[in-house]
Design an enzyme around this catalytic site. Structure first.
Site, mmCIF file in Angstrom:
data_model
loop_
_atom_site.group_PDB
_atom_site.id
_atom_site.type_symbol
_atom_site.label_atom_id
_atom_site.label_comp_id
_atom_site.label_asym_id
_atom_site.label_seq_id
_atom_site.Cartn_x
_atom_site.Cartn_y
_atom_site.Cartn_z
ATOM 1 N N HIS A 198 0.819 -1.209 0.000
ATOM 2 C CA HIS A 198 0.000 0.000 0.000
ATOM 3 C C HIS A 198 0.855 1.263 0.000
ATOM 4 O O HIS A 198 0.484 2.268 -0.606
ATOM 5 C CB HIS A 198 -0.928 0.000 1.213
ATOM 6 C CG HIS A 198 -2.101 -0.914 1.037
ATOM 7 N ND1 HIS A 198 -2.735 -1.534 2.068
ATOM 8 C CD2 HIS A 198 -2.737 -1.306 -0.095
ATOM 9 C CE1 HIS A 198 -3.724 -2.272 1.591
ATOM 10 N NE2 HIS A 198 -3.744 -2.162 0.282
ATOM 11 N N GLU A 439 -0.935 -19.037 -23.926
ATOM 12 C CA GLU A 439 0.352 -18.938 -23.234
ATOM 13 C C GLU A 439 0.947 -20.308 -22.928
ATOM 14 O O GLU A 439 1.920 -20.426 -22.202
ATOM 15 C CB GLU A 439 0.223 -18.087 -21.965
ATOM 16 C CG GLU A 439 -0.924 -18.466 -21.051
ATOM 17 C CD GLU A 439 -1.080 -17.532 -19.849
ATOM 18 O OE1 GLU A 439 -0.146 -16.787 -19.545
ATOM 19 O OE2 GLU A 439 -2.131 -17.591 -19.197
ATOM 20 N N ASP A 463 4.512 -16.500 -19.931
ATOM 21 C CA ASP A 463 4.373 -17.936 -19.719
ATOM 22 C C ASP A 463 4.722 -18.712 -20.978
ATOM 23 O O ASP A 463 5.339 -19.768 -20.904
ATOM 24 C CB ASP A 463 2.957 -18.269 -19.239
ATOM 25 C CG ASP A 463 2.838 -18.077 -17.739
ATOM 26 O OD1 ASP A 463 3.738 -18.526 -17.018
ATOM 27 O OD2 ASP A 463 1.855 -17.458 -17.297
ATOM 28 N N CYS A 510 0.009 -9.518 -24.403
ATOM 29 C CA CYS A 510 -0.033 -8.794 -23.126
ATOM 30 C C CYS A 510 1.118 -9.169 -22.191
ATOM 31 O O CYS A 510 1.141 -8.728 -21.053
ATOM 32 C CB CYS A 510 -1.366 -9.011 -22.431
ATOM 33 S SG CYS A 510 -1.656 -10.712 -21.937
HETATM 34 C C1 PEP Z 1 1.921 -13.779 -19.434
HETATM 35 O O1 PEP Z 1 2.086 -14.928 -19.023
HETATM 36 O O2 PEP Z 1 2.537 -13.295 -20.398
HETATM 37 C C2 PEP Z 1 0.944 -12.875 -18.784
HETATM 38 C C3 PEP Z 1 0.642 -11.716 -19.301
HETATM 39 O O3 PEP Z 1 0.396 -13.247 -17.606
HETATM 40 P P1 PEP Z 1 1.165 -13.297 -16.199
HETATM 41 O O4 PEP Z 1 2.453 -12.536 -16.351
HETATM 42 O O5 PEP Z 1 0.240 -12.679 -15.210
HETATM 43 O O6 PEP Z 1 1.348 -14.768 -15.998
HETATM 44 MG MG MG Z 2 0.661 -15.881 -17.777
#
Ligand code: PEP
Ligand code: MG
Length: 593
Positions: A198, A439, A463, A510
């Site tokens: 926080h 992923e 991942d 992402c």
């Molecule tokens: C990823 O695996 O690329 C992803 C965006 O998810 P996280 O990093 O939360 O596993």
């Molecule tokens: Mg992931």
């Protein structure tokens, strides 16, 4: 600078960006001596009343701080303090303390202190980082009440600071930071608290540069000596030389100028020079990041990591609590899209209530697998997401899908949740899009079949890279093998884009790779529709997008994908685009961090 302590450079975790230079203020919270003294039986009710008055006074003080933060930063940030009030109002906890006073004739401060210690020990033993961060909240409340009970002035606030300083502490509680912050806190250096604590959140909201993870015992300096906190590099310099100061003054000016310069891009469209629109979206961990998403001109949220609501606690968030968080994002960002990913517990994100707390198991018991094996809990989340969809433009996304069956099962449970809401007359978006994270390599191979049944894809490269390369992303011993430029990873991304194209659904990236301008350029060239990253990287990415042509990106992707090693791809991209990226002032694209 009196030169009595030598110059010292310390490395920590950058938790809030920017550079601060100023005199040190070493903050030692006062240690209280709590002793036990028996209360006479006839005075017991008076003692209980004394405790109740202290609790009420603490509640009012916290309410005052909450209002101050709400005015200075925003309503959402101020909610940090609601959990403090909730602790004080917890009848079960307070009831056991009143009984301790009545039955064991203990004085109020002793009974209160004892109970708080029991709870915080339980917290401390329960799990790792995240729960520990919330321990600070509990201790914050406890010391406030004890101050009120023990100090003759009825409880002290954190000392007021009358001139600009850099605050150095082992820990600072959110309320202490809120009290320090009358514009005089230039920077913060802490021993405890990660990026999601926080205090770190407040520091970012208040735009105070901060570094954590600096051991208190290393802080060999006197109050008033100069300190530099570099929240970009995660560095703290004690007793800096004149040269350090000059250099960091330069960096600070450059940081401000760069931020201001980029701010001008906020409302400009992310289109390539030949007119292809690339959606630039934000990855968000906490609902209070809404303001940052807007400030960095995001098209929407490409990934909301909902698991952050589940971390650091022993219970599960209720449907209502989840609904409020999701609704907050959807409502404040509408008409922009908000992609809510269902719980991705596991790996470095432990959720003890679901027995997902083994950090050494990044591949097995985690993510959608846990949700599908706990359908009742999963449905609570699905209902909350569906209900929030009535407040804005929500998209639902499932993590770590490794086969079509899992995706179908997740959709079947979503349909059940929809039926329930219909039966209850609760509104939701009937056209809500349901997407799938790609992923896991097995999902890449089945991408075409999955795409037929999905509304969109989002590629999780973090991942995907670890599973493809057989490299646990959090294991330092093999970190040199984790190669984002690996042709094996890039070719899979190309396969997923083609599968999505063939079924006419949009596809985004992402993972962290999306924030690297060289790789982002390749993704654009492969035909990716959306790049999603932490808000801080978006404006630089917009600048890059506007400086390149889609045609050139396509050619580059074709050529790069022919190469046989990660090093060759990396080198090829640098040779071709480094000059351009340096000219554009892209910090991430120039190796400058
Ligand atoms: C990823 O695996 O690329 C992803 C965006 O998810 P996280 O990093 O939360 O596993
Ligand atoms: Mg992931």
């Amino acid at each position: 600078m009196d030169g009595s302590s030598p110059r010292k450079v310390l490395r920590g975790i950058p938790v809030s960006s920017g550079i601060a230079i100023g005199p040190a203020y070493l903050f030692h919270p006062q240690k209280r001596e709590i002793s036990r003294h028996p209360v006479a039986p006839e005075n017991v009710e008076q003692e209980v009343a004394r405790l109740k008055r202290a609790l009420e006074r603490a509640r009012k003080d916290i309410q005052g701080i909450r209002d101050r933060i709400a005015g200075a930063v925003g309503e959402y940030e101020a909610r940090i303090f609601d959990s403090h009030v909730l602790i004080l109002r917890d009848e079960e906890i307070m009831g056991t303390i009143y009984s301790d006073i009545r039955e064991n004739l203990n004085n109020a401060e002793y009974a209160f202190y004892r109970r708080m210690n029991q709870i915080s020990d339980r917290f401390d033993q329960a799990a790792g980082g995240f729960l520990k961060e919330h321990l600070i909240d509990l201790r914050d409340v406890a010391s406030r009440v004890i101050d009120i009970l023990t100090l003759s002035d009825g409880g002290k606030d954190a000392p007021e600071i009358h001139h600009p300083v850099v605050l150095l502490a082992r820990t600072v509680t959110p309320s202490e930071l809120a009290q320090f912050t009358t514009g005089n806190t230039l920077g913060i250096c802490l021993e405890t608290g990660g990026k999601t604590s926080h205090v770190a959140i407040l520091a970012r909201s208040l735009e105070i540069p901060a570094v954590s993870g600096i051991p208190w015992k290393e802080l060999s300096l006197e109050p008033g000596q100069m300190v530099i906190v570099d929240g970009n590099a995660g560095q703290v310099i004690l007793n800096p030389s004149l040269r350090d100061i000059k250099e960091h003054e330069g960096r600070r000016a450059a940081h401000w100028a760069h931020e201001q310069d980029l701010a001008g891009l906020r409302d400009i469209e992310p289109v390539t020079s030949d007119g292809k629109y690339i959606s630039l979206a934000a990855n968000v961990e906490l609902p209070l990041e809404v303001e940052s998403v807007l400030r960095h001109g995001a098209d929407g949220v490409g990934l909301y990591r909902s698991e952050f609501l589940f971390l650091g606690r022993e219970d599960m968030p209720s449907e209502e609590e989840q609904y409020q968080a999701y609704r907050h994002l959807a409502h404040h960002l509408a008409p922009r899209h908000v992609t809510i990913r269902t719980l991705d517990a596991g790996g470095d994100k432990p959720v003890p209530a679901l027995q997902v707390d083994d950090e050494r198991d990044p591949m097995g018991w985690r993510s959608i697998r846990v949700s599908l094996r706990n359908p009742a809990i999963f449905k609570v989340q699905l209902r909350a997401i569906l209900r929030a969809s009535a407040a804005g433009n929500v998209r639902l996304m499932f993590p770590m899908i490794s086969n079509l069956q899992e995706f179908r099962e997740a959709k079947r449970l979503t349909e059940q949740a929809r039926e329930e809401l219909r039966a209850q007359g609760l509104p939701f978006d009937e056209n809500l899009e349901i997407g799938c994270m790609i992923e896991v390599p097995s999902a890449v191979l089945m991408a075409k079949e999955i795409a037929r049944e999905a509304d969109f894809f989002s590629i999780g490269t973090n991942d995907l890279a670890q599973f493809t390369l057989a490299v646990d992303r959090s294991n330092e011993r093999v970190s040199d093998l984790y190669e984002p430029h690996s042709p094996a990873v890039l070719r899979q991304i190309q396969m997923v884009v083609e599968a999505a194209r063939s079924q006419g659904i949009p596809v985004g990236v992402c993972g962290e790779m999306a924030a690297d301008p060289y790789l982002a350029l390749l993704f654009i060239g492969m035909g990716v529709d959306e790049l999603s990253m932490s808000p801080g990287g978006l404006l630089e990415m917009k600048r890059m997008t506007r400086a390149i042509s889609y045609e050139d990106a396509r050619r580059s992707a074709r050529e790069a994908l022919r190469l046989g090693t990660a090093t060759e791809i990396h080198q090829w991209l640098e040779d071709k685009f480094r000059d351009l990226f340096v000219r554009l002032g892209l910090r991430r694209g120039t190796g400058a961090g």
